[in-house]
Scaffold this motif. Structure first.
Motif, PDB file in Angstrom:
ATOM      1  N   LYS A 165      32.228  47.697  47.644  1.00  0.00           N
ATOM      2  CA  LYS A 165      32.629  49.028  48.098  1.00  0.00           C
ATOM      3  C   LYS A 165      33.945  49.468  47.448  1.00  0.00           C
ATOM      4  O   LYS A 165      34.143  50.656  47.171  1.00  0.00           O
ATOM      5  CB  LYS A 165      32.772  49.058  49.616  1.00  0.00           C
ATOM      6  CG  LYS A 165      31.476  48.768  50.365  1.00  0.00           C
ATOM      7  CD  LYS A 165      30.403  49.777  50.037  1.00  0.00           C
ATOM      8  CE  LYS A 165      29.142  49.525  50.844  1.00  0.00           C
ATOM      9  NZ  LYS A 165      28.060  50.480  50.495  1.00  0.00           N
ATOM     10  N   ILE A 166      34.835  48.522  47.211  1.00  0.00           N
ATOM     11  CA  ILE A 166      36.117  48.856  46.571  1.00  0.00           C
ATOM     12  C   ILE A 166      35.907  49.176  45.096  1.00  0.00           C
ATOM     13  O   ILE A 166      36.582  50.021  44.518  1.00  0.00           O
ATOM     14  CB  ILE A 166      37.109  47.691  46.749  1.00  0.00           C
ATOM     15  CG1 ILE A 166      37.467  47.539  48.237  1.00  0.00           C
ATOM     16  CG2 ILE A 166      38.373  47.908  45.927  1.00  0.00           C
ATOM     17  CD1 ILE A 166      38.309  46.325  48.553  1.00  0.00           C
ATOM     18  N   ARG A 167      34.942  48.463  44.469  1.00  0.00           N
ATOM     19  CA  ARG A 167      34.524  48.735  43.098  1.00  0.00           C
ATOM     20  C   ARG A 167      35.638  48.557  42.068  1.00  0.00           C
ATOM     21  O   ARG A 167      35.704  49.266  41.058  1.00  0.00           O
ATOM     22  CB  ARG A 167      33.939  50.152  42.983  1.00  0.00           C
ATOM     23  CG  ARG A 167      32.802  50.426  43.937  1.00  0.00           C
ATOM     24  CD  ARG A 167      32.340  51.872  43.860  1.00  0.00           C
ATOM     25  NE  ARG A 167      31.543  52.095  42.675  1.00  0.00           N
ATOM     26  CZ  ARG A 167      30.214  52.005  42.622  1.00  0.00           C
ATOM     27  NH1 ARG A 167      29.533  51.687  43.713  1.00  0.00           N
ATOM     28  NH2 ARG A 167      29.566  52.235  41.509  1.00  0.00           N
ATOM     29  N   ASP A 168      36.504  47.594  42.304  1.00  0.00           N
ATOM     30  CA  ASP A 168      37.571  47.283  41.350  1.00  0.00           C
ATOM     31  C   ASP A 168      37.100  46.149  40.437  1.00  0.00           C
ATOM     32  O   ASP A 168      36.888  45.027  40.888  1.00  0.00           O
ATOM     33  CB  ASP A 168      38.839  46.856  42.098  1.00  0.00           C
ATOM     34  CG  ASP A 168      40.050  46.748  41.176  1.00  0.00           C
ATOM     35  OD1 ASP A 168      39.932  46.095  40.117  1.00  0.00           O
ATOM     36  OD2 ASP A 168      41.107  47.307  41.512  1.00  0.00           O
ATOM     37  N   ARG A 169      36.927  46.451  39.168  1.00  0.00           N
ATOM     38  CA  ARG A 169      36.332  45.483  38.243  1.00  0.00           C
ATOM     39  C   ARG A 169      37.216  44.268  37.961  1.00  0.00           C
ATOM     40  O   ARG A 169      36.768  43.315  37.335  1.00  0.00           O
ATOM     41  CB  ARG A 169      35.953  46.175  36.933  1.00  0.00           C
ATOM     42  CG  ARG A 169      34.688  47.031  37.079  1.00  0.00           C
ATOM     43  CD  ARG A 169      34.226  47.603  35.768  1.00  0.00           C
ATOM     44  NE  ARG A 169      32.874  48.135  35.883  1.00  0.00           N
ATOM     45  CZ  ARG A 169      32.234  48.730  34.882  1.00  0.00           C
ATOM     46  NH1 ARG A 169      32.832  48.855  33.705  1.00  0.00           N
ATOM     47  NH2 ARG A 169      31.010  49.190  35.062  1.00  0.00           N
ATOM     48  N   ARG A 170      38.442  44.293  38.434  1.00  0.00           N
ATOM     49  CA  ARG A 170      39.271  43.094  38.290  1.00  0.00           C
ATOM     50  C   ARG A 170      38.709  41.936  39.107  1.00  0.00           C
ATOM     51  O   ARG A 170      39.076  40.776  38.893  1.00  0.00           O
ATOM     52  CB  ARG A 170      40.708  43.402  38.720  1.00  0.00           C
ATOM     53  CG  ARG A 170      41.468  44.254  37.722  1.00  0.00           C
ATOM     54  CD  ARG A 170      42.828  44.648  38.234  1.00  0.00           C
ATOM     55  NE  ARG A 170      42.738  45.562  39.381  1.00  0.00           N
ATOM     56  CZ  ARG A 170      43.794  46.097  39.973  1.00  0.00           C
ATOM     57  NH1 ARG A 170      45.015  45.815  39.532  1.00  0.00           N
ATOM     58  NH2 ARG A 170      43.638  46.925  41.008  1.00  0.00           N
ATOM     59  N   ALA A 171      37.798  42.232  40.027  1.00  0.00           N
ATOM     60  CA  ALA A 171      37.169  41.179  40.831  1.00  0.00           C
ATOM     61  C   ALA A 171      36.011  40.513  40.091  1.00  0.00           C
ATOM     62  O   ALA A 171      35.508  39.480  40.548  1.00  0.00           O
ATOM     63  CB  ALA A 171      36.672  41.754  42.155  1.00  0.00           C
ATOM     64  N   TRP A 172      35.576  41.076  38.979  1.00  0.00           N
ATOM     65  CA  TRP A 172      34.385  40.572  38.295  1.00  0.00           C
ATOM     66  C   TRP A 172      34.432  39.074  37.986  1.00  0.00           C
ATOM     67  O   TRP A 172      33.440  38.358  38.214  1.00  0.00           O
ATOM     68  CB  TRP A 172      34.146  41.368  37.010  1.00  0.00           C
ATOM     69  CG  TRP A 172      33.134  40.745  36.100  1.00  0.00           C
ATOM     70  CD1 TRP A 172      33.353  40.191  34.881  1.00  0.00           C
ATOM     71  CD2 TRP A 172      31.724  40.584  36.359  1.00  0.00           C
ATOM     72  NE1 TRP A 172      32.185  39.701  34.339  1.00  0.00           N
ATOM     73  CE2 TRP A 172      31.177  39.925  35.229  1.00  0.00           C
ATOM     74  CE3 TRP A 172      30.892  40.922  37.420  1.00  0.00           C
ATOM     75  CZ2 TRP A 172      29.823  39.607  35.136  1.00  0.00           C
ATOM     76  CZ3 TRP A 172      29.538  40.602  37.340  1.00  0.00           C
ATOM     77  CH2 TRP A 172      29.020  39.952  36.206  1.00  0.00           C
ATOM     78  N   PRO A 173      35.526  38.526  37.454  1.00  0.00           N
ATOM     79  CA  PRO A 173      35.530  37.090  37.134  1.00  0.00           C
ATOM     80  C   PRO A 173      35.256  36.190  38.338  1.00  0.00           C
ATOM     81  O   PRO A 173      34.833  35.042  38.162  1.00  0.00           O
ATOM     82  CB  PRO A 173      36.946  36.857  36.584  1.00  0.00           C
ATOM     83  CG  PRO A 173      37.376  38.185  36.063  1.00  0.00           C
ATOM     84  CD  PRO A 173      36.784  39.172  37.019  1.00  0.00           C
ATOM     85  N   ALA A 174      35.467  36.701  39.538  1.00  0.00           N
ATOM     86  CA  ALA A 174      35.234  35.900  40.744  1.00  0.00           C
ATOM     87  C   ALA A 174      33.767  35.879  41.151  1.00  0.00           C
ATOM     88  O   ALA A 174      33.375  35.092  42.025  1.00  0.00           O
ATOM     89  CB  ALA A 174      36.078  36.432  41.902  1.00  0.00           C
ATOM     90  N   ILE A 175      32.936  36.734  40.541  1.00  0.00           N
ATOM     91  CA  ILE A 175      31.508  36.761  40.871  1.00  0.00           C
ATOM     92  C   ILE A 175      30.820  35.708  40.011  1.00  0.00           C
ATOM     93  O   ILE A 175      30.275  35.989  38.938  1.00  0.00           O
ATOM     94  CB  ILE A 175      30.888  38.154  40.638  1.00  0.00           C
ATOM     95  CG1 ILE A 175      31.762  39.238  41.274  1.00  0.00           C
ATOM     96  CG2 ILE A 175      29.471  38.203  41.200  1.00  0.00           C
ATOM     97  CD1 ILE A 175      31.938  39.096  42.769  1.00  0.00           C
ATOM     98  N   THR A 176      30.884  34.490  40.470  1.00  0.00           N
ATOM     99  CA  THR A 176      30.440  33.347  39.674  1.00  0.00           C
ATOM    100  C   THR A 176      28.940  33.105  39.808  1.00  0.00           C
ATOM    101  O   THR A 176      28.282  33.628  40.711  1.00  0.00           O
ATOM    102  CB  THR A 176      31.166  32.080  40.139  1.00  0.00           C
ATOM    103  OG1 THR A 176      30.852  31.858  41.528  1.00  0.00           O
ATOM    104  CG2 THR A 176      32.677  32.227  39.987  1.00  0.00           C
TER     105      THR A 176
END
Length: 222
Positions: A97-108
């Motif tokens: 929902k926040i949609r901040d792509r800085r979180a992408w590396p955590a989607i393992t």
């Protein structure tokens, strides 16, 4: 010593988040989100991990979206390492929902293939929102390893995630259509049909896929 009115309000809101009444918890989450007081971030995330009511959890997520991403995303990413299923699932949902792509590396890969269906489904939804441009094909290759998994609602979630990636999924789907497992083949065929005709609906697509697999026509179109 007089306690400032602001601190009394904060204390009451924190207490209401743990009330035995779901409606009171809902109201508390709404009020906290409206105020977006930084002192509540940790408590909101902590409550996400244990809140039993779906609607309250959704309001907790809404409240967290009211804060700057720099304040919430690192804390939510930390929750992805939790041993508790709900903590991981709700953190993923909130990140989507926040949609901040800085979180992408955590989607393992481990989250995308999590043994718990709710965590995996939340990871799929978050991944298709957060995936950087150019990484879609790699994500599709991981997602197709989950074809044929779980109950119908889980399979629908996976198909929707794959379809959201667009035509980039076709090579990975094509390979899955030849899988030895008929359940994987059916799910791959149904997903490919949904990509071509999003209005068809999963139930119609999966019934068509069942007939194709039963007839041994593999990935034949039609």
């Amino acid at each position: 010593m007089t306690i400032p009115a602001e601190d009394l309000t904060t204390t009451r809101a924190l207490q209401r988040l743990e009330s035995g009444s779901s409606s009171m918890r809902l109201q508390a989450a709404l009020a906290i989100g409206a105020a977006a007081d930084p002192r509540f971030v940790d408590k909101l995330i902590e409550r996400c991990a244990v809140e039993p009511d779906f609607y309250v959890r959704d309001m907790l997520t809404w409240a967290l979206t009211r804060y700057p991403a720099a304040m919430t995303v690192p804390r939510l990413v930390g929750e992805l390492r939790s041993e508790h299923m709900q903590a991981r699932s709700q953190a993923l949902h909130t990140l989507s929902k926040i949609r901040d792509r800085r979180a992408w590396p955590a989607i393992t890969r481990s989250l995308l293939t999590d043994a718990d269906d709710e965590v995996a489904r939340s990871a799929w939804r978050a991944a298709v929102v957060l995936v950087p441009d150019g990484d879609e094909a790699g994500l599709a290759e991981v997602l197709v390893t989950q074809l044929g998994r779980g109950r119908r609602d889980t399979q629908v979630s996976l198909s929707r995630a794959l379809v959201a990636l667009g035509d980039v999924i076709l090579p990975a789907l094509g390979a899955a259509m030849k899988d030895q497992d008929p359940g994987v083949r059916r799910h791959a065929i149904a997903t490919e049909r949904l990509l071509r005709d999003p209005d068809a609906g999963f139930e119609f697509a999966i019934e068509q896929a069942k007939r194709i697999v039963a007839l041994g026509t593999g990935d034949e179109k039609g």
